[in-house]
Design a protein around this motif. Structure first.
Motif, PDB file in Angstrom:
ATOM      1  N   UNK A  44     -66.582  12.014  27.711  1.00  0.00           N
ATOM      2  CA  UNK A  44     -65.627  12.593  26.753  1.00  0.00           C
ATOM      3  C   UNK A  44     -64.173  12.477  27.211  1.00  0.00           C
ATOM      4  N   UNK A  45     -63.923  12.601  28.512  1.00  0.00           N
ATOM      5  CA  UNK A  45     -62.545  12.520  28.992  1.00  0.00           C
ATOM      6  C   UNK A  45     -61.988  11.104  28.895  1.00  0.00           C
ATOM      7  N   UNK A  46     -62.810  10.112  29.197  1.00  0.00           N
ATOM      8  CA  UNK A  46     -62.339   8.728  29.084  1.00  0.00           C
ATOM      9  C   UNK A  46     -62.040   8.365  27.629  1.00  0.00           C
ATOM     10  N   UNK A  47     -62.907   8.771  26.720  1.00  0.00           N
ATOM     11  CA  UNK A  47     -62.656   8.500  25.294  1.00  0.00           C
ATOM     12  C   UNK A  47     -61.426   9.256  24.791  1.00  0.00           C
ATOM     13  N   UNK A  48     -61.208  10.473  25.309  1.00  0.00           N
ATOM     14  CA  UNK A  48     -60.021  11.227  24.912  1.00  0.00           C
ATOM     15  C   UNK A  48     -58.752  10.549  25.419  1.00  0.00           C
ATOM     16  N   UNK A  49     -58.774  10.050  26.636  1.00  0.00           N
ATOM     17  CA  UNK A  49     -57.617   9.323  27.159  1.00  0.00           C
ATOM     18  C   UNK A  49     -57.380   8.035  26.377  1.00  0.00           C
ATOM     19  N   UNK A  50     -58.446   7.366  25.972  1.00  0.00           N
ATOM     20  CA  UNK A  50     -58.308   6.131  25.208  1.00  0.00           C
ATOM     21  C   UNK A  50     -57.615   6.398  23.877  1.00  0.00           C
ATOM     22  N   UNK A  51     -58.077   7.415  23.155  1.00  0.00           N
ATOM     23  CA  UNK A  51     -57.448   7.752  21.878  1.00  0.00           C
ATOM     24  C   UNK A  51     -56.042   8.312  22.076  1.00  0.00           C
ATOM     25  N   UNK A  52     -55.873   9.115  23.131  1.00  0.00           N
ATOM     26  CA  UNK A  52     -54.545   9.648  23.418  1.00  0.00           C
ATOM     27  C   UNK A  52     -53.559   8.573  23.806  1.00  0.00           C
ATOM     28  N   UNK A  53     -54.016   7.540  24.542  1.00  0.00           N
ATOM     29  CA  UNK A  53     -53.122   6.449  24.895  1.00  0.00           C
ATOM     30  C   UNK A  53     -52.626   5.694  23.676  1.00  0.00           C
ATOM     31  N   UNK A  54     -53.505   5.463  22.715  1.00  0.00           N
ATOM     32  CA  UNK A  54     -53.081   4.797  21.477  1.00  0.00           C
ATOM     33  C   UNK A  54     -52.082   5.660  20.708  1.00  0.00           C
ATOM     34  N   UNK A  55     -52.368   6.958  20.580  1.00  0.00           N
ATOM     35  CA  UNK A  55     -51.493   7.850  19.821  1.00  0.00           C
ATOM     36  C   UNK A  55     -50.114   7.954  20.461  1.00  0.00           C
ATOM     37  N   UNK A  56     -50.084   8.219  21.758  1.00  0.00           N
ATOM     38  CA  UNK A  56     -48.800   8.358  22.444  1.00  0.00           C
ATOM     39  C   UNK A  56     -48.063   7.023  22.517  1.00  0.00           C
ATOM     40  N   UNK A  57     -48.792   5.916  22.596  1.00  0.00           N
ATOM     41  CA  UNK A  57     -48.140   4.618  22.640  1.00  0.00           C
ATOM     42  C   UNK A  57     -47.413   4.286  21.342  1.00  0.00           C
ATOM     43  N   UNK A  58     -48.059   4.520  20.219  1.00  0.00           N
ATOM     44  CA  UNK A  58     -47.401   4.274  18.929  1.00  0.00           C
ATOM     45  C   UNK A  58     -46.216   5.221  18.751  1.00  0.00           C
ATOM     46  N   UNK A  59     -46.393   6.473  19.159  1.00  0.00           N
ATOM     47  CA  UNK A  59     -45.286   7.430  19.090  1.00  0.00           C
ATOM     48  C   UNK A  59     -44.128   6.990  19.967  1.00  0.00           C
TER      49      UNK A  59
END
Length: 290
Positions: free
Chosen positions: A179-194
């Motif tokens: 769960x933590x790796x998948x959360x970082x993966x989605x968070x990286x995409x979100x913060x990257x676009x932001x």
């Protein structure tokens, strides 16, 4: 002549050893500890790389199994995702603002000064969006959330709670790493676009206020998007995703592989160094590939 046996003739090897200086004879004993340390360091680093590759495949495989996403795993995913995105939001906005002030405004100003304003979009895409943004987002993820995950899992490992989970029939990989790796993966995409959007917007605001750019914000973003190739629309989001994926996975596995002699004081520098190297390797591989 005496009746005693003649002394044996020394072999060439023995004769050479007898003529060898003392410092040369003691050289193997001096070099051996250094070689042993170098071998241990090499094996330790190669071991983590192999563990990281195997764990990455394990996360991809297990994430596609519906049975892996039980209620406890989903709860861990939601908690970690809120911490990654919510905790890194302010840091991302501030860093993107500074990057926009330094990179975008300077690039627009000097390209306009040199009479190459038509290259503004391609320069911003190549330098800021494709190269700088993934690195800075990875550092934000690592420092803001990765060290927290490393500390949490490292304390569980050193305290024996991981062994207690295994004794109860629970898989720490599914409960903690997935769960933590998948959360970082989605968070990286979100913060990257932001990050990329905010950096471009702040750069436009500064250059428009100073009179360097006279077009509207929509024209500015249209020029940037027009400078992106179809490959960029795939590579740039994939960079953000993989940077977040490996930052989260590296932090989890560093904490999970803690030895009995480790402490938090030794785990955190090791995890930070591994995270920085992971971010740089992912960025360099995509740069060479593209």
């Amino acid at each position: 002549m005496t009746g005693g046996a003649a002394a044996p003739t020394p072999t060439p090897t023995e004769a050479a050893d007898g003529r060898r200086p003392g410092w040369l004879a003691s050289m193997p004993g001096r070099v051996r500890p250094a070689l042993a340390w170098l071998g241990r360091l090499t094996r330790h680093q190669v071991r983590f790389v192999l563990v990281l590759i195997g764990s990455a495949w394990g996360v991809v495989r297990e994430s596609m199994r519906p049975n892996a996403w039980r209620r406890t795993v989903r709860d861990e995913f939601r908690l970690c995702l809120s911490q990654v995105v919510g905790g890194g939001f302010l840091s991302t906005v501030i860093t993107a603002t500074l990057a926009g002030l330094m990179v975008v405004s300077q690039a627009v100003y000097w390209l306009g000064f040199a009479g190459m304003a038509q290259m503004t979009g391609s320069i911003l895409v190549s330098v800021l969006v494709r190269e700088i943004s993934p690195v800075l987002v990875g550092i934000i993820l690592l420092g803001r959330s990765g060290m927290l995950v490393l500390t949490e899992i490292g304390l569980l490992t050193l305290g024996g709670q991981i062994r207690a989970l295994q004794a109860q029939g629970m898989d720490p990989f599914l409960l903690l790493v997935l769960p933590r790796t998948c959360a970082f993966m989605l968070g990286g995409f979100t913060l990257g676009i932001l990050f990329a959007t905010n950096a471009l917007l702040m750069g436009f605001i500064i250059t428009h206020a100073s009179g360097v750019i006279t077009t509207s914000v929509w024209t500015f973003f249209a020029n940037v998007l027009g400078a992106m190739s179809s490959w960029d629309f795939v590579v740039i989001p994939l960079k953000f995703i993989l940077v977040g994926f490996f930052v989260g996975l590296g932090a989890c596995m560093t904490g999970l592989l803690a030895d009995v002699d480790d402490t938090i004081a030794t785990l955190m520098p090791r995890g930070f160094a591994r995270g920085i190297m992971t971010v740089m390797v992912v960025n360099i591989l995509f740069s060479l590939w593209g």
